[in-house]
Design a protein around this motif. Structure first.
Motif, PDB file in Angstrom:
ATOM      1  N   TYR A 148       0.837  -1.208   0.000  1.00 58.70           N
ATOM      2  CA  TYR A 148       0.000   0.000   0.000  1.00 58.70           C
ATOM      3  C   TYR A 148       0.871   1.257   0.000  1.00 58.70           C
ATOM      4  CZ  TYR A 148      -2.998   3.707   1.802  1.00 58.70           C
ATOM      5  OH  TYR A 148      -3.659   4.911   1.980  1.00 58.70           O
ATOM      6  N   LYS A 149       1.929   1.249   0.796  1.00 58.10           N
ATOM      7  CA  LYS A 149       2.856   2.378   0.841  1.00 58.10           C
ATOM      8  C   LYS A 149       3.554   2.559  -0.512  1.00 58.10           C
ATOM      9  CE  LYS A 149       5.467   2.391   4.447  1.00 58.10           C
ATOM     10  NZ  LYS A 149       6.589   2.070   5.381  1.00 58.10           N
ATOM     11  N   GLY A 152       0.024   2.440  -3.370  1.00 62.50           N
ATOM     12  CA  GLY A 152      -1.139   3.267  -3.057  1.00 62.50           C
ATOM     13  C   GLY A 152      -2.499   2.661  -3.336  1.00 62.50           C
ATOM     14  N   GLU A 154      -5.822   1.174  -2.426  1.00 67.39           N
ATOM     15  CA  GLU A 154      -6.660   1.127  -1.221  1.00 67.39           C
ATOM     16  C   GLU A 154      -7.092  -0.309  -0.883  1.00 67.39           C
ATOM     17  OE1 GLU A 154      -7.565   3.407   0.980  1.00 67.39           O
ATOM     18  OE2 GLU A 154      -6.454   5.024  -0.008  1.00 67.39           O
TER      19      GLU A 154
END
Length: 370
Positions: A148-149, A152, A154
């Motif tokens: 996710y980092k 990105g 969701e």
């Protein structure tokens, strides 16, 4: 006529010599690339350790399962899935990562009534267990949150939150996660194995609001306050009594993973590192088990996973010189069977983690040397 024939022979001989030299150069570069390219192990995993449905087989050789709680043959583990996901993040391969997220949600994740990860599947993707495995869950959460980092998406964060919410609701005792929870019987283990206190994952959970700061600090304190016998760390924390417990026979894989967690906190296990370096210097090898009392090897086998984890610990402590020595020993076990290039295969068989831990270690090492 004789001079013309002689000239032709010389030209032909020159062409042959040039071809031989070119072949030698090609083979040399191939060997060097094979030695220094971790992707060859990834290729082995895809070609030989992947079931028809895409899940990672635990063993290369098929074998019937004699008990649902004991892994056998081509059965798939959430442990392997987590390591494979971590490799996808480390190699920044989102396509590979998304393939593994699909395997997670399609086969491993039971979403009724709670989102928990089944620790083992049959080779066809069907489950005969109703329990999770904390260490595997945290490894998968770590991969999801780092993905996710990185990208990105969701979807990764929401999936991590769903799994984390279930862990907090069902797999805790007196404020601590426990080794497993049986979701059918609604029963939990009474202990927390310290090797499962995955500081990297817990930190990511804190940073993304899945754990509170006080929750996270509880696990840091648990590791910081654990006793040591001068080299080795305890195996488990018994929650009801607050007691740390040792094993008489020390599994070096457990000690190394725990050492990595300590290093990620900025508290590397100095005594363990000194012991391992002395062992390696004296014997040019590390063994899979040691007797806690005598400090002597408890077995005569070496494990590629041990060398991979020792490499990761060396890298985490910025000791690239020792990581290089461990690497040189580790890859001596790779590709020993011609039918399985890139694989750590012995007598026609191998375990997934004896390939996945070396794969992670070699990829990390490649990054560290840049």
């Amino acid at each position: 006529m004789a001079n013309r024939l002689s000239t032709s022979k010389i030209i032909l001989l020159s062409i042959c010599i040039a071809a031989v030299i070119a072949s030698i150069i090609f083979i040399s570069y191939t060997i060097i690339d094979h030695k220094e390219n971790p992707d060859v192990t990834a290729v082995f995993m895809k070609e030989h350790m992947t079931n028809d449905n895409g899940t990672i087989a635990t063993y290369l050789k098929p074998a019937p399962s004699e008990h649902p709680d004991i892994v056998a043959g081509r059965e798939a583990l959430s442990e392997s899935l987590g390591l494979w996901m971590q490799y996808a993040v480390l190699s920044e391969n989102q396509t590979h990562f998304d393939d593994n997220v699909r395997l997670l949600t399609t086969y491993f994740l039971d979403q009724a009534p709670k989102s928990y990860i089944r620790w083992k599947l049959r080779s066809d993707g069907q489950a005969e267990v109703t329990t999770n495995a904390l260490g595997d869950d945290l490894r998968i959460l770590d991969a999801l949150l780092k993905a996710y980092k990185l990208w990105g998406q969701e979807e990764y964060l929401q999936l991590a939150k769903d799994i984390g919410t279930t862990l907090k609701a069902s797999s805790q005792t007196a404020g601590y996660f426990v080794d497993f929870h049986d979701f059918e019987r609604d029963e939990s283990a009474a202990v927390l194995s310290l090797v499962y206190v995955d500081i990297s994952a817990l930190r990511e959970m804190r940073n993304n609001g899945i754990l509170t700061t006080s929750d996270y600090k509880r696990y840091e304190d648990l590791l910081l306050h654990m006793p040591s016998d001068g080299i080795f760390s305890p195996k488990t924390f018994r929650i009801a009594s607050g007691q740390y417990e040792y094993d008489a026979s020390i599994n070096l894989i457990d000690q190394l993973i725990l050492g990595i967690h300590l290093a990620e906190m900025g508290h590397p296990p100095k005594e363990l590192l000194l012991f391992l370096k002395e062992e390696f210097q004296q014997n040019q090898r590390l063994f899979g088990r040691y007797n806690r009392e005598t400090r002597k090897p408890g077995t005569d086998y070496e494990s590629p996973a041990v060398y991979g984890l020792a490499m990761i610990l060396a890298i985490k402590t910025n000791d690239l010189a020792w990581a290089e020595q461990l690497y040189d020993r580790m890859i001596q076990f790779r590709g020993q069977e011609r039918a399985y290039p890139g694989g750590y295969v012995f007598d026609g068989n191998t375990h997934a983690f004896d390939n996945l831990f070396p794969l992670l270690a070699e990829t990390l090492f490649k990054h560290a040397r840049k």
